[in-house]
Design a protein around this motif. Structure first.
Motif, PDB file in Angstrom:
ATOM      1  N   LEU A   1       0.821  -1.208   0.000  1.00 49.73           N
ATOM      2  CA  LEU A   1       0.000   0.000   0.000  1.00 49.73           C
ATOM      3  C   LEU A   1       0.859   1.264   0.000  1.00 49.73           C
ATOM      4  O   LEU A   1       0.395   2.333  -0.403  1.00 49.73           O
ATOM      5  CB  LEU A   1      -0.907   0.007   1.244  1.00 49.73           C
TER       6      LEU A   1
ATOM      7  N   TRP B   1      -7.249   0.850 -10.630  1.00 49.28           N
ATOM      8  CA  TRP B   1      -6.132   0.264  -9.891  1.00 49.28           C
ATOM      9  C   TRP B   1      -5.221  -0.433 -10.902  1.00 49.28           C
ATOM     10  O   TRP B   1      -5.583  -1.440 -11.502  1.00 49.28           O
ATOM     11  CB  TRP B   1      -6.644  -0.731  -8.854  1.00 49.28           C
TER      12      TRP B   1
ATOM     13  N   MET C   1     -12.273  -7.362  -5.782  1.00 53.51           N
ATOM     14  CA  MET C   1     -12.034  -6.178  -4.961  1.00 53.51           C
ATOM     15  C   MET C   1     -13.205  -5.987  -4.011  1.00 53.51           C
ATOM     16  O   MET C   1     -14.366  -6.219  -4.371  1.00 53.51           O
ATOM     17  CB  MET C   1     -11.871  -4.934  -5.838  1.00 53.51           C
ATOM     18  N   LYS C   2     -12.911  -5.562  -2.797  1.00 49.37           N
ATOM     19  CA  LYS C   2     -13.958  -5.388  -1.799  1.00 49.37           C
ATOM     20  C   LYS C   2     -14.979  -4.353  -2.247  1.00 49.37           C
ATOM     21  O   LYS C   2     -14.630  -3.325  -2.824  1.00 49.37           O
ATOM     22  CB  LYS C   2     -13.348  -4.939  -0.466  1.00 49.37           C
TER      23      LYS C   2
ATOM     24  N   VAL D   1     -14.244  -0.871  -1.049  1.00 47.92           N
ATOM     25  CA  VAL D   1     -13.258  -0.093  -1.798  1.00 47.92           C
ATOM     26  C   VAL D   1     -13.918   0.568  -2.998  1.00 47.92           C
ATOM     27  O   VAL D   1     -13.716   1.752  -3.279  1.00 47.92           O
ATOM     28  CB  VAL D   1     -12.094  -0.997  -2.247  1.00 47.92           C
TER      29      VAL D   1
ATOM     30  N   GLU E   1     -14.629   4.599  -3.907  1.00 48.27           N
ATOM     31  CA  GLU E   1     -14.265   5.243  -5.176  1.00 48.27           C
ATOM     32  C   GLU E   1     -15.445   6.011  -5.748  1.00 48.27           C
ATOM     33  O   GLU E   1     -15.318   7.140  -6.194  1.00 48.27           O
ATOM     34  CB  GLU E   1     -13.818   4.187  -6.181  1.00 48.27           C
TER      35      GLU E   1
ATOM     36  N   LEU F   1     -10.587  -2.557 -10.658  1.00 49.14           N
ATOM     37  CA  LEU F   1      -9.391  -3.332 -10.949  1.00 49.14           C
ATOM     38  C   LEU F   1      -9.009  -3.254 -12.422  1.00 49.14           C
ATOM     39  O   LEU F   1      -9.828  -3.509 -13.311  1.00 49.14           O
ATOM     40  CB  LEU F   1      -9.628  -4.794 -10.559  1.00 49.14           C
TER      41      LEU F   1
ATOM     42  N   LEU G   1      -2.155  -6.948  -0.851  1.00 47.64           N
ATOM     43  CA  LEU G   1      -3.458  -7.010  -1.517  1.00 47.64           C
ATOM     44  C   LEU G   1      -4.587  -7.499  -0.612  1.00 47.64           C
ATOM     45  O   LEU G   1      -5.760  -7.287  -0.942  1.00 47.64           O
ATOM     46  CB  LEU G   1      -3.375  -7.944  -2.733  1.00 47.64           C
TER      47      LEU G   1
ATOM     48  N   TRP H   1      -5.784  -6.409   1.924  1.00 48.39           N
ATOM     49  CA  TRP H   1      -6.629  -5.323   2.418  1.00 48.39           C
ATOM     50  C   TRP H   1      -7.726  -4.961   1.412  1.00 48.39           C
ATOM     51  O   TRP H   1      -8.732  -4.368   1.787  1.00 48.39           O
ATOM     52  CB  TRP H   1      -5.774  -4.085   2.685  1.00 48.39           C
ATOM     53  N   PHE H   2      -7.546  -5.311   0.149  1.00 47.35           N
ATOM     54  CA  PHE H   2      -8.453  -4.838  -0.894  1.00 47.35           C
ATOM     55  C   PHE H   2      -9.434  -5.888  -1.401  1.00 47.35           C
ATOM     56  O   PHE H   2     -10.371  -5.559  -2.116  1.00 47.35           O
ATOM     57  CB  PHE H   2      -7.640  -4.336  -2.103  1.00 47.35           C
ATOM     58  N   VAL H   3      -9.204  -7.171  -1.082  1.00 48.37           N
ATOM     59  CA  VAL H   3      -9.977  -8.231  -1.734  1.00 48.37           C
ATOM     60  C   VAL H   3     -10.852  -8.985  -0.743  1.00 48.37           C
ATOM     61  O   VAL H   3     -10.622  -8.978   0.466  1.00 48.37           O
ATOM     62  CB  VAL H   3      -9.033  -9.215  -2.461  1.00 48.37           C
TER      63      VAL H   3
END
Length: 597
Positions: free
Chosen positions: A4, A139, A273-274, A277, A281, A307, A366, A368-370
């Motif tokens: 990150l 991303w 991706m979560k 997140v 956006e 993504l 990663l 943290w994002f998925v």
């Protein structure tokens, strides 16, 4: 890797090292935003970045200087239509080379090869990425490889040299001699450049995919495998997943996972991706109104979200190999497309699958994002965002043909005739065209590949042509760069002079032209240096910078000479250029005439 805290901007990656300047640059992209292309030289040169968007003379000079040493290849038909025409686009006309659509595929690589110079010494940088040259808020991932003469571990450059040398062969229309020579010269010096392998990797090479049905470049078997790809196809995904003898993980967009569910079902984990997140956006975009709009009549410009990175990792024993670049995990990417990947190999504990996905608090990766993605029982019919629509395919085919704009003098104006060959549109598809510099109300029907505009002012002549393809209720706008036939000699020369309306404008232009030599034109540069009959040593400083520039970069003074000739023909020249400067310039020009042509 992919932490990150390891974020970067593409424009930062193109900025020269301290004391150097861009000497040559070759880039590739699938989609292209011309405004993003204009931003590169501005970001690389104007440190303050305080540009109001107006095409001032100093900005035009910066763009001109960098555009003359830049070649950018993009997919024909994938240039977005900018909101308005700008004079600065005149100087990137010869930078843009449209690549024809390969049979059954697309031109899809994303790479920059840049050579910097200072006093005859070169340094190279290569950026391999998943990012297009647009303002998409997605991303992405980028690998930056810098030349280090004393590097202990160096990249195998063979693949990237082969790729750069092959680029002119993909051009939809003939490249110019200048473009061809720049590409050849850059690939020649790149062949001997010592690009350092980035820490903690221990070896690296390039894997160009040149639409030769190369197939996947990955290892046939491995311990663990990770694929990060926004788009998937069942067979390609299954082939990669099956290389893992233990665990395989696939991260993709939900729609891609659903459409290729049977291909990824063998994976140990299937992730997306979560939602949090993506929701964040959307909230930012809604709050700050970041969606670009297009006043040109082509509607909102599509911008990617979520993504877009493409990364593949295979653990094998104590090592892991990572492939990063433009290729999605699809059949087309590894068979019919033109793509570019870079391979890096390092210790499995540092760059392996677990290092990217371990959820422990110490890991900055990663995870943290998925989040897990439940697969449907069977693959859904299709991914709506994947591939080209039928109308897009037709537009790309038209843009990949021979496109010319023939100019004929009509007094003080010019008649322009568009020609497109071959012209083989299916029944029901119609095309309208307009020069980018003209209003949307001046679009005309293209009949048998031909369109005509009478009495175009010199300042509005441009090879950038907007094509509007229609079938039924569908519309697709594309921008093409036509080959100009009968281009007026003074068209490019007059652009900078036309932007100089005051003495301050002239000083700023001169600062931009000379500023890279001795710091001339930095903060505080203004009319005071020139007034009072060159009092206070101002003339000596300007003379010194003119002579240094004449010695190191005589082509810049050729540009200044052309601009002064244009200004001298104007009635207000005395208000813009001090008479003393004319005298100084005439002396410098006489001394350096042989060098500046």
């Amino acid at each position: 890797m992919l932490g990150l805290d390891q974020t970067a901007l593409l424009l930062d990656g193109l900025k020269p090292p301290a004391g150097m300047e861009i000497d040559a640059a070759v880039g590739t992209t699938f989609t292209l935003d011309l405004t993003a292309l204009l931003a590169i030289p501005v970001a690389a040169t104007l440190a303050s970045g305080e540009q109001d968007g107006a095409d001032s003379a100093d900005l035009l000079e910066v763009v001109r200087r960098h555009a003359d040493r830049t070649v950018l290849f993009c997919q024909a038909g994938a240039i977005s239509v900018p909101p308005k025409y700008r004079a600065a686009l005149t100087f990137v006309e010869q930078s843009v080379v449209e690549a024809r659509k390969p049979p059954g595929g697309i031109f899809h690589p994303k790479i920059w090869v840049v050579r910097f110079s200072r006093a005859g010494v070169y340094s190279h940088r290569v950026l391999v990425m998943s990012r297009n040259l647009t303002f998409d808020r997605s991303w992405d991932v980028v690998v930056r490889l810098d030349e280090e003469p004393d590097a202990v571990r160096t990249m195998d450059n063979g693949g990237v040299v082969e790729f750069v040398r092959a680029l002119p062969s993909f051009a939809a229309r003939d490249v110019t001699e200048v473009q061809s020579n720049l590409v050849a010269d850059l690939s020649s010096t790149l062949a001997t450049a010592t690009l350092a392998v980035p820490t903690p990797f221990e070896s690296g090479s390039f894997a160009p995919l040149l639409s030769r049905r190369d197939g996947q470049p990955f290892r046939g078997t491995c311990d663990h495998a990770l694929a990060v790809s926004p788009f998937l196809s069942e067979d390609a995904a299954r082939s990669f997943v099956d290389t893992a003898t233990n665990r395989a993980v696939v991260i993709a967009r939900p729609a891609a996972l659903d459409a290729s569910a049977d291909g990824v079902r063998g994976a140990h984990r299937v992730l997306r991706m979560k939602d949090a997140v993506l929701d964040a956006e959307r909230t930012i975009d809604d709050t700050f109104d970041t969606t670009a709009t297009d006043d040109s009549g082509s509607g909102a410009m599509l911008q990617l979200r979520g993504l877009h990175a493409k990364t593949y990792v295979q653990d094998h024993g104590d090592f892991a190999s990572c492939w990063i670049g433009s290729a999605n995990l699809t059949a087309g990417a590894f068979s019919t497309n033109v793509e570019m990947l870079v391979r890096l190999t390092g210790p499995v504990g540092d760059v392996g699958v677990d290092s990217l996905l371990s959820p422990s608090p110490q890991k900055n990766n990663l995870s943290w994002f998925v989040e897990e993605h439940p697969l449907p029982e069977t693959s859904k019919d299709s991914d709506a965002e994947e591939g080209l629509s039928e109308l897009e395919g037709h537009a790309f085919d038209v843009a990949s043909g021979q496109v010319t704009l023939t100019l004929t003098s009509a007094g003080e104006h010019w008649d322009a005739e568009l020609g497109i060959t071959p012209w083989q549109l299916p029944a029901g598809v119609s095309v309208r065209a307009r020069l980018l510099s003209l209003g949307t109300d001046q679009g005309v029907e293209v009949v048998q590949g031909s369109a005509f505009w009478p009495a175009i002012p010199l300042s509005l002549i441009t090879p950038f042509v907007v094509l509007e393809a229609r079938v039924g209720g569908q519309v697709r706008h594309v921008l093409v760069r036509a080959q100009l036939v009968g281009d007026p000699e003074d068209r490019r020369r007059s652009v900078i002079a036309n932007a100089i309306a005051s003495r301050d404008d002239f000083f700023r232009y001169l600062a931009a032209l000379l500023g890279a030599e001795q710091g001339f034109g930095s903060a505080g540069m203004g009319e005071g240096l020139f007034t009072g009959g060159w009092i206070g040593g101002g003339s000596s400083r300007v003379l010194e910078n003119l002579l240094v520039t004449a010695s190191r970069n005589p082509d810049r003074l050729a540009s200044l000479d052309q601009t002064l000739k244009q200004l001298r023909d104007r009635s207000d020249v005395a208000e813009i250029v001090p008479e003393d400067f004319h005298q100084l310039w005439d002396a410098v020009y006489a001394v350096r005439k042989g060098a500046i042509g």
